[in-house]
Design a protein around this motif. Structure first.
Motif, short mmCIF file in Angstrom:
data_model
loop_
_atom_site.label_atom_id
_atom_site.label_comp_id
_atom_site.label_asym_id
_atom_site.label_seq_id
_atom_site.Cartn_x
_atom_site.Cartn_y
_atom_site.Cartn_z
N VAL A 51 0.83 -1.21 0.00
CA VAL A 51 0.00 0.00 0.00
C VAL A 51 0.87 1.26 0.00
O VAL A 51 0.55 2.25 -0.67
N LEU A 160 -2.48 4.27 4.75
CA LEU A 160 -2.85 2.85 4.68
C LEU A 160 -4.27 2.68 4.14
O LEU A 160 -4.62 1.62 3.63
N LYS A 163 -5.97 2.52 -0.47
CA LYS A 163 -6.02 1.51 -1.52
C LYS A 163 -7.26 0.63 -1.45
O LYS A 163 -7.30 -0.46 -2.02
N HIS A 165 -8.81 -0.97 1.12
CA HIS A 165 -8.97 -2.09 2.06
C HIS A 165 -10.07 -1.80 3.07
O HIS A 165 -10.40 -0.64 3.35
#
Length: 198
Positions: A51, A160, A163, A165
């Motif tokens: 990431v 983080l 992307k 998630h």
């Protein structure tokens, strides 16, 4: 994936001339147990590396912005006349970007352990300024090295999350990152301490 580099000034990971860390692999294992850094964390660290890989420049710019905003930290990038050494900052920035990838991707083996000790030495009188042949202040107090961990860990989560998630995965990546950074900084403090004190 740029996990191995050979064109960053002063980046000497794995170099034979590095001193062997006084921290043993057994010491390292006990530290990992104490921090509760386990195989699941290692898996989420690698995911975090995927990431963060294309975000290292932005991330380090953010951290450097915090440093620049605090005179007591910006001081350590200035020459004897009080001017910021931009060339020195640029070299350190590239190593800082690589450190993000190393945290996530490198195996925590003897070579890695030796380089953590080298990083510690480069923050204090022993080696500060020598890698880049500069005349900045020769020692960063350990208290600032430890305290800046809060910035490094607190600011990483938005990166983080970029992307796609799930929140659960982001939390696990963040938890793994925080544990790993604490381990790194703990190892850096070894250079500041005698055997009994550490």
């Amino acid at each position: 994936m740029q996990t191995v580099v050979d064109n960053i000034a002063g980046y000497s990971y794995g170099a034979q001339e590095l001193a062997t860390s006084p921290v043993t692999m057994k010491d390292l294992d006990l530290l990992k147990q104490t921090i509760t850094l386990d195989s699941e964390d290692s898996r989420y660290l690698r995911m975090a590396g995927d990431v963060l890989e294309d975000q290292t420049d932005s991330l380090v710019n953010l951290w450097r912005g915090v440093i620049s905003s605090m005179p007591h930290l910006a001081y350590y990038f200035k020459d004897k006349q009080g001017n910021v050494d931009e060339e020195y900052k640029a070299k350190v920035k590239e190593r800082f970007k690589q450190w993000i990838l190393d945290v996530c991707f490198k195996p925590y083996d003897q070579e890695w352990l030796n380089y953590q000790h080298e990083i510690g030495l480069r923050h204090m009188y022993t080696k500060k300024n020598k890698t880049d042949a500069v005349e900045a202040p020769p020692h960063i107090p350990m208290r600032y090295v430890i305290a800046f961990t809060a910035v490094v860990n607190d600011t990483i989560k938005p990166f983080l999350a970029k992307k796609g998630h799930s929140l659960g995965v982001i939390e696990k990546m963040h938890k793994a990152w925080c544990k790993a950074v604490l381990l790194h900084v703990t190892l850096w403090t070894r250079a500041y301490c005698d055997d009994e004190g550490w």
